[in-house]
Design an enzyme around this catalytic site. Structure first.
Site, PDB file in Angstrom:
ATOM      1  CD  GLU A 213      -2.937  -1.029   0.107  1.00  0.00           C
ATOM      2  OE1 GLU A 213      -2.912  -0.174  -0.696  1.00  0.00           O
ATOM      3  OE2 GLU A 213      -3.764  -1.884   0.209  1.00  0.00           O
ATOM      4  NE  ARG A 217      -3.598   2.722  -0.893  1.00  0.00           N
ATOM      5  CZ  ARG A 217      -5.032   2.834  -0.546  1.00  0.00           C
ATOM      6  NH1 ARG A 217      -5.476   3.643   0.035  1.00  0.00           N
ATOM      7  NH2 ARG A 217      -5.473   1.574  -0.525  1.00  0.00           N
ATOM      8  CG  ASP A 346      -6.292  -7.319  -7.381  1.00  0.00           C
ATOM      9  OD1 ASP A 346      -5.266  -7.528  -6.795  1.00  0.00           O
ATOM     10  OD2 ASP A 346      -6.952  -6.579  -7.104  1.00  0.00           O
ATOM     11  CD  GLU A 481     -10.593  -1.457  -8.657  1.00  0.00           C
ATOM     12  OE1 GLU A 481     -11.805  -1.000  -8.263  1.00  0.00           O
ATOM     13  OE2 GLU A 481      -9.847  -1.334  -7.804  1.00  0.00           O
TER      14      GLU A 481
HETATM   15  C1  DMJ Z   1      -6.423   0.612  -4.947  1.00  0.00           C
HETATM   16  O1  DMJ Z   1      -5.670   0.675  -3.782  1.00  0.00           O
HETATM   17  C2  DMJ Z   1      -5.618  -0.037  -5.943  1.00  0.00           C
HETATM   18  O2  DMJ Z   1      -6.010   0.068  -7.441  1.00  0.00           O
HETATM   19  C3  DMJ Z   1      -5.378  -1.637  -5.857  1.00  0.00           C
HETATM   20  O3  DMJ Z   1      -4.931  -2.113  -6.850  1.00  0.00           O
HETATM   21  C4  DMJ Z   1      -6.480  -2.213  -5.444  1.00  0.00           C
HETATM   22  N1  DMJ Z   1      -7.369  -1.580  -4.491  1.00  0.00           N
HETATM   23  C5  DMJ Z   1      -7.398  -0.136  -4.430  1.00  0.00           C
HETATM   24  C6  DMJ Z   1      -8.506   0.417  -5.370  1.00  0.00           C
HETATM   25  O4  DMJ Z   1      -9.615  -0.398  -5.078  1.00  0.00           O
END
Ligand code: DMJ
Length: 582
Positions: A213, A217, A346, A481
């Site tokens: 994270e 970010r 994912d 998404e």
């Molecule tokens: C975000 O932090 C990123 O897109 C991550 O890949 C998946 N989760 C969240 C958004 O849904």
């Protein structure tokens, strides 16, 4: 829910109470004052409507139409936009209404001038795009207002209680939002945030952060802001956090731990396991590879590529699909037998393709793994729903298919389309189109027009609706998404329906998640428009990703963060595609 929020959009009352003086001058002043009190969006919408009326007036005026015939003149920017290829009839829903949109009959008929719709609609589309872009800026300002007033310098706004929540204590929302402000042209807001980063942000803190994270970010946000602005302060901050995250890789297997204490330089797995999540350890590569390129120090790239090398060779995949967990001691997959494109797996697939693009399309193992995985998805996870035949991506659990699809999976249409743009098989694009429709339906079939976190698709004959939602899955976290994929689909096809779908979604966010005092909130129930039940949290990715992708979706300028020059990390932070020579 949240009815007062509508005030920001629709409450325009120009009538006056009879107790005041009636003089013309007073009325003029009063109208002017009212006008000044309107938000920018309200003013833009009014101006837009007036311009539209003016354009229609000109179009239907026999004397003016003659002058109009031939070519529309205007500033260069407008002329460029006028050349944009459009699918006007789809956008306006005027198919089968007998309008001569192409207007093969140019000139006049029996002395009467013919309306040149082919010339009028581009003007309309230009104005439409501008008003939508302004709507996104307005939404951002509204979200920012809440963050600034109640959560400044903290991780996340709690918009219902007008307070904040901390996760890492590093101003997560502010950092995630930096490049969005830059792209939206919000200069004042950006300058203020930059000052905070320069003066207040310190990573010398005794705090545990999640490696994935904070990489996507914080490191991703700082690197992309550095690239967009050229401001070296952001690069220095990126180097600082990047080097503080490196202790995560000090494991027996070199598969990183999930958590790092950036003050102490120690790292550890979660309390209950020595496993890390596969998506997490394989979705930090774009950022660390870029950090190596910028610093000239290969240690970052070597650490993350070691992870990719190991995962490439590991047993336990099914047709290129990976399990969700990997052990940090022995480097093997654990909890095998479950395969999903949703949570915990994912972005593994997303980063295979994106690393290959970032590095100049030379790293064949990445491409091979990506192509294999797409075939694995087709073979094991793709099914059709009843009654509408929507193509969806389910999950496999020990050989048993489950028709469960996370909203997170909706990154996939965009990624498939990106691959097709870079020369991968055209059937990837066909699949992208089908899945895009499904992701849109996950919104459209809900009572609020907002998608749930998880959908279950019906496959049995006689079903009357495609999507079922379990009670525990009815929340919406303002996730990006679907909007992200709509952006890619629009960039590559120029089909206006994708912008229209996005516009509907933005309006529903405004209707059900906007909080009058500032900010947007996650909600608990997308099936109950009367009580969507706010959660009191605005995730940082709403500003970092969702609003950014809305803006890029509504822009008709393919050079606004060109997909031939930039690759977006999984938190929507654009990083440069490396020059071929490297
Ligand atoms: C975000 O932090 C990123 O897109 C991550 O890949 C998946 N989760 C969240 C958004 O849904």
């Amino acid at each position: 829910m949240l009815p007062p929020s509508r005030r920001d959009f629709v409450s325009l009352t120009l009538s006056e109470s009879g107790s005041y003086t009636n003089s013309k001058q007073w009325r003029r002043q009063s109208c002017w004052r009212k006008w000044k009190q309107l938000s920018r969006l309200q003013r833009s919408l009014i101006l837009f409507t007036l311009m539209l009326l003016l354009v229609c007036g000109i179009a239907t005026s026999p004397t003016l139409i003659g002058h109009w015939r031939g070519e529309i003149r205007g500033p260069p920017v407008l002329q460029n936009r006028l050349q944009t290829k459009t699918n006007v009839s789809g956008l306006l829903g005027v198919e089968n209404q007998g309008l001569d949109l192409k207007n093969e009959n140019k000139g006049s008929e029996g002395g009467k001038p013919i309306i040149r719709f082919d010339q009028m609609f581009p003007v309309f589309l230009f104005l439409l795009a501008e008003s939508r872009l302004e709507a996104v800026r307005e939404a951002f300002r509204h979200a920012w207002k809440g963050y600034k007033n109640f959560a400044w310098g903290h991780d996340e706004l709690k918009p219902i209680s007008n307070s904040y929540g901390e996760w890492f204590g590093l101003g997560l929302t502010l950092i995630d939002a930096l490049d969005t402000m830059w792209i939206l042209g919000l200069k004042e807001e950006f300058a203020e945030a930059r000052e905070w980063v320069a003066r207040e942000l310190s990573f010398n803190k005794n705090v545990d952060v999640n490696l994935f994270e904070s990489t996507i970010r914080i490191l991703g946000g700082l690197l992309s802001t550095y690239h967009l602005t050229g401001d070296s302060m952001f690069l220095e901050k990126a180097k600082d956090i990047g080097s503080r995250l490196m202790p995560a890789f000090n494991t027996a297997s070199k598969i990183p731990y999930s958590d790092v204490n950036i003050g102490k330089g120690t790292a550890h797995p979660p309390q209950w396991t020595s496993d890390s999540t596969v998506a997490e350890v394989t979705s930090i590569q774009l950022e660390f590879r870029e950090l190596s390129r910028l610093t000239g120090d290969p240690k970052y790239k070597l650490a993350v590529m070691e992870v990719m090398k190991q995962v490439h060779k590991l047993d336990g995949k099914q047709d290129g699909l990976v399990p969700m967990f990997i052990n940090t001691h022995n480097g093997l997959f654990t909890h095998q037998g479950i395969y999903t494109l949703g949570a915990r797996a994912d972005s593994y697939y997303e980063y295979l393709l994106k690393q290959w693009i970032q590095g100049g399309k030379t790293e064949n193992e990445l491409l091979d793994d990506y192509l294999l995985a797409v075939e694995g998805v087709k073979k094991n996870l793709l099914k059709k729903s009843t009654p509408s035949d929507l193509t969806f991506v389910g999950e496999l659990s020990h050989g048993h298919f489950s028709p469960k699809m996370d909203h997170l999976v909706c990154f996939l249409p965009g990624t498939l389309a990106l691959g097709a743009h870079y020369g991968l098989p055209t059937d990837h694009m066909e699949l992208a189109k089908q899945l895009m429709e499904t992701c849109y339906q996950m919104y459209a079939q809900m009572e609020t027009g907002l998608s749930p976190e998880i959908a279950h698709f019906n496959m049995h004959e006689g079903s009357t609706q495609d999507v079922d939602v379990k009670i525990a899955d009815r929340h919406n976290l303002l996730r990006p998404e679907t909007v992200e994929s709509l952006f890619y689909m629009y960039r590559f096809t120029e089909d206006k329906k994708y912008q229209q779908w996005g516009w509907e979604i933005l309006q529903n966010f405004n209707k059900y998640t906007r909080v009058p005092t500032g900010g947007y909130t996650s909600i608990n129930n997308v099936r109950d428009p009367a009580n969507p039940n706010p959660r009191d949290k605005m995730e940082s990715f709403f500003l970092g990703e969702t609003l950014k992708y809305f803006y890029l979706l509504f822009s008709n300028d393919p050079n606004l963060i060109s997909l031939d020059k930039y690759i977006f990390n999984t938190e929507a932070h654009p990083l440069p595609i490396w020059p071929q020579a490297e």
